[in-house]
Write a protein that holds these residues in place. Structure first.
Motif, PDB file in Angstrom:
ATOM      1  N   LEU A  20      87.603  31.441  70.488  1.00 30.09           N
ATOM      2  CA  LEU A  20      88.567  30.886  69.082  1.00 30.09           C
ATOM      3  C   LEU A  20      88.656  32.240  68.021  1.00 30.09           C
ATOM      4  O   LEU A  20      89.843  31.885  67.308  1.00 30.09           O
ATOM      5  CB  LEU A  20      87.389  29.344  68.126  1.00 30.09           C
ATOM      6  CG  LEU A  20      87.843  29.307  67.091  1.00 30.09           C
ATOM      7  CD1 LEU A  20      89.282  28.655  67.489  1.00 30.09           C
ATOM      8  CD2 LEU A  20      86.855  28.062  66.757  1.00 30.09           C
ATOM      9  N   ALA A  21      87.557  33.227  67.601  1.00 33.58           N
ATOM     10  CA  ALA A  21      87.738  34.089  66.885  1.00 33.58           C
ATOM     11  C   ALA A  21      89.267  35.071  67.360  1.00 33.58           C
ATOM     12  O   ALA A  21      89.490  35.646  66.510  1.00 33.58           O
ATOM     13  CB  ALA A  21      86.948  34.873  67.487  1.00 33.58           C
ATOM     14  N   MET A  22      89.142  35.423  68.800  1.00 36.23           N
ATOM     15  CA  MET A  22      90.275  35.867  69.423  1.00 36.23           C
ATOM     16  C   MET A  22      92.051  35.607  68.838  1.00 36.23           C
ATOM     17  O   MET A  22      92.429  35.633  68.000  1.00 36.23           O
ATOM     18  CB  MET A  22      90.008  36.469  70.518  1.00 36.23           C
ATOM     19  CG  MET A  22      88.938  37.409  71.163  1.00 36.23           C
ATOM     20  SD  MET A  22      88.319  38.135  72.235  1.00 36.23           S
ATOM     21  CE  MET A  22      89.846  38.312  72.770  1.00 36.23           C
ATOM     22  N   LEU A  23      91.475  33.925  68.920  1.00 34.86           N
ATOM     23  CA  LEU A  23      92.596  33.600  68.494  1.00 34.86           C
ATOM     24  C   LEU A  23      93.155  33.034  67.208  1.00 34.86           C
ATOM     25  O   LEU A  23      94.070  33.355  66.803  1.00 34.86           O
ATOM     26  CB  LEU A  23      92.371  31.726  69.772  1.00 34.86           C
ATOM     27  CG  LEU A  23      92.909  31.306  71.031  1.00 34.86           C
ATOM     28  CD1 LEU A  23      92.825  30.104  70.933  1.00 34.86           C
ATOM     29  CD2 LEU A  23      93.911  31.499  70.993  1.00 34.86           C
ATOM     30  N   ALA A  24      91.980  33.475  66.508  1.00 29.42           N
ATOM     31  CA  ALA A  24      92.383  33.721  65.804  1.00 29.42           C
ATOM     32  C   ALA A  24      93.291  34.629  64.812  1.00 29.42           C
ATOM     33  O   ALA A  24      93.243  34.586  63.623  1.00 29.42           O
ATOM     34  CB  ALA A  24      91.168  33.079  64.013  1.00 29.42           C
ATOM     35  N   THR A  25      92.781  35.383  65.235  1.00 29.26           N
ATOM     36  CA  THR A  25      93.556  36.911  64.877  1.00 29.26           C
ATOM     37  C   THR A  25      95.058  36.938  64.576  1.00 29.26           C
ATOM     38  O   THR A  25      95.625  37.526  64.284  1.00 29.26           O
ATOM     39  CB  THR A  25      93.332  38.047  65.820  1.00 29.26           C
ATOM     40  OG1 THR A  25      93.713  37.753  67.245  1.00 29.26           O
ATOM     41  CG2 THR A  25      90.989  38.297  65.793  1.00 29.26           C
ATOM     42  N   VAL A  58      95.664  23.052  72.166  1.00 30.57           N
ATOM     43  CA  VAL A  58      95.261  22.804  73.324  1.00 30.57           C
ATOM     44  C   VAL A  58      93.770  23.351  73.729  1.00 30.57           C
ATOM     45  O   VAL A  58      92.601  23.088  73.192  1.00 30.57           O
ATOM     46  CB  VAL A  58      96.218  22.661  74.267  1.00 30.57           C
ATOM     47  CG1 VAL A  58      95.258  22.589  75.909  1.00 30.57           C
ATOM     48  CG2 VAL A  58      96.699  21.647  74.894  1.00 30.57           C
ATOM     49  N   TRP A  59      93.772  24.828  73.284  1.00 27.06           N
ATOM     50  CA  TRP A  59      93.219  25.462  73.610  1.00 27.06           C
ATOM     51  C   TRP A  59      91.594  25.126  72.309  1.00 27.06           C
ATOM     52  O   TRP A  59      90.494  25.231  72.633  1.00 27.06           O
ATOM     53  CB  TRP A  59      93.426  27.147  73.497  1.00 27.06           C
ATOM     54  CG  TRP A  59      94.665  27.837  74.069  1.00 27.06           C
ATOM     55  CD1 TRP A  59      95.619  27.583  74.684  1.00 27.06           C
ATOM     56  CD2 TRP A  59      93.740  28.174  75.375  1.00 27.06           C
ATOM     57  NE1 TRP A  59      95.873  28.114  75.749  1.00 27.06           N
ATOM     58  CE2 TRP A  59      95.049  28.391  76.537  1.00 27.06           C
ATOM     59  CE3 TRP A  59      92.631  27.956  75.807  1.00 27.06           C
ATOM     60  CZ2 TRP A  59      94.770  28.313  77.399  1.00 27.06           C
ATOM     61  CZ3 TRP A  59      92.307  27.796  77.500  1.00 27.06           C
ATOM     62  CH2 TRP A  59      93.159  28.826  78.452  1.00 27.06           C
ATOM     63  N   VAL A  60      92.236  25.153  71.258  1.00 20.94           N
ATOM     64  CA  VAL A  60      91.010  24.068  69.998  1.00 20.94           C
ATOM     65  C   VAL A  60      90.198  23.418  70.885  1.00 20.94           C
ATOM     66  O   VAL A  60      89.236  23.334  70.614  1.00 20.94           O
ATOM     67  CB  VAL A  60      91.736  24.369  68.768  1.00 20.94           C
ATOM     68  CG1 VAL A  60      90.643  23.925  67.804  1.00 20.94           C
ATOM     69  CG2 VAL A  60      92.900  25.859  68.220  1.00 20.94           C
ATOM     70  N   LEU A  61      90.729  21.996  70.925  1.00 22.75           N
ATOM     71  CA  LEU A  61      90.571  21.187  71.343  1.00 22.75           C
ATOM     72  C   LEU A  61      89.355  21.505  72.934  1.00 22.75           C
ATOM     73  O   LEU A  61      88.174  21.078  72.831  1.00 22.75           O
ATOM     74  CB  LEU A  61      91.341  20.190  72.365  1.00 22.75           C
ATOM     75  CG  LEU A  61      92.033  19.508  71.200  1.00 22.75           C
ATOM     76  CD1 LEU A  61      92.900  18.556  71.323  1.00 22.75           C
ATOM     77  CD2 LEU A  61      91.328  18.690  70.241  1.00 22.75           C
ATOM     78  N   LEU A  62      89.769  22.609  73.685  1.00 23.49           N
ATOM     79  CA  LEU A  62      89.125  22.278  75.350  1.00 23.49           C
ATOM     80  C   LEU A  62      88.002  23.351  74.245  1.00 23.49           C
ATOM     81  O   LEU A  62      86.742  23.533  74.700  1.00 23.49           O
ATOM     82  CB  LEU A  62      89.687  23.610  75.203  1.00 23.49           C
ATOM     83  CG  LEU A  62      90.833  22.824  76.870  1.00 23.49           C
ATOM     84  CD1 LEU A  62      91.570  23.711  77.577  1.00 23.49           C
ATOM     85  CD2 LEU A  62      89.936  22.135  77.160  1.00 23.49           C
ATOM     86  N   ILE A  63      87.527  24.057  72.903  1.00 26.62           N
ATOM     87  CA  ILE A  63      86.995  25.111  72.829  1.00 26.62           C
ATOM     88  C   ILE A  63      86.059  24.361  71.932  1.00 26.62           C
ATOM     89  O   ILE A  63      84.397  24.501  71.952  1.00 26.62           O
ATOM     90  CB  ILE A  63      87.492  26.309  71.426  1.00 26.62           C
ATOM     91  CG1 ILE A  63      88.198  26.818  72.855  1.00 26.62           C
ATOM     92  CG2 ILE A  63      86.525  26.865  71.377  1.00 26.62           C
ATOM     93  CD1 ILE A  63      89.171  28.230  71.670  1.00 26.62           C
TER      94      ILE A  63
END
Length: 244
Positions: free
Chosen positions: A38-43, A69-74
């Motif tokens: 999530l932190a890497m996505l948030a960059t 989709v990725w946020v829900l999976l996380i």
């Protein structure tokens, strides 16, 4: 029974010492890795310098829309990690395989409890901060109640968690929110250091990935401490309830 906050923190420390190795392994896979992802996505959130609050909301909204989709999976993986840790302490006698498989099979009601609690808290914080904090205190034990007795079902866990928190809502809120604030402050401080180090490295992608590791580790540690304290508070109040 009035909750003994000092006793709850002491019990949480004892639980950590007793199962530290297994806690670290579960948290490493199901908390640290999704938080790091999530932190890497948030960059990828693009914000102009000195962004106005409206610009921040728009950027965050666009981020969630693009990565839904990725946020829900996380989010589901974090729920699974928390549920597995709760069951580790509240369903003694299971092997690691039984713990992980049982947590997967029974995960959906736990997620639904989390969604319902989150909606209630958001409503409370929308009205005023104080109602939101109180709702947090009165609902914090519903997840552990389900982990301890999944056979009671979702509604049974909601009822038991609400009943156990009676006359202790503010004390539970103080313990849980206080720990969350301390952990959040530590993560925020590390994030600032990470941004400075990344800027010094020329905003290279490898630097972002490398320097986010301690941030994710701190987040996973805070999440783990938060969960273990939930177990300790539940044990204290459930034990007194069973004894009366």
């Amino acid at each position: 029974m009035r909750l003994d906050l000092g006793g709850a923190f002491a019990d949480a420390a004892a639980l950590w010492r007793a199962d530290r190795d297994l806690i670290v392994r579960i948290a490493g896979v199901f908390l640290f890795l999704p938080i790091l992802a999530l932190a890497m996505l948030a960059t990828g959130i693009a914000l102009p310098e000195q962004a106005a609050p409206e610009q921040v909301r728009e950027a965050v909204g666009a981020f969630y829309q693009a990565n839904l989709v990725w946020v829900l999976l996380i989010s589901v993986m974090l729920d699974y990690g928390a549920f597995a840790l709760l069951r580790l302490f509240l369903q003694r006698g299971e092997s690691v395989r039984e713990l992980l498989l049982g947590s997967l099979v029974r995960l959906l009601p736990f997620v639904l409890i989390g969604l319902a609690v989150g909606a209630l808290m958001q409503l409370g914080f929308t009205l005023l901060i104080i109602p939101g904090i109180y709702v947090f205190g009165r609902t914090w034990l519903m997840g552990p109640a389900y982990a301890a007795s999944p056979e009671s079902g979702l509604l049974g866990a909601v009822e038991r968690g609400f009943r156990l928190s009676a006359r202790n809502g503010w004390r539970i809120a103080l313990a849980g929110s206080g720990l969350a604030i301390v952990a959040g402050a530590a993560v925020f401080a590390l994030l600032i250091v990470t941004q400075l180090l990344t800027a010094a490295a020329g905003d290279a992608p490898w630097a972002q990935a490398l320097f986010l590791v301690p941030v994710a580790a701190a987040g996973a540690a805070g999440f783990t401490a938060f969960t273990v304290l939930r177990v300790a508070v539940y044990r204290a109040l459930a034990g007194s309830s069973n004894g009366t």
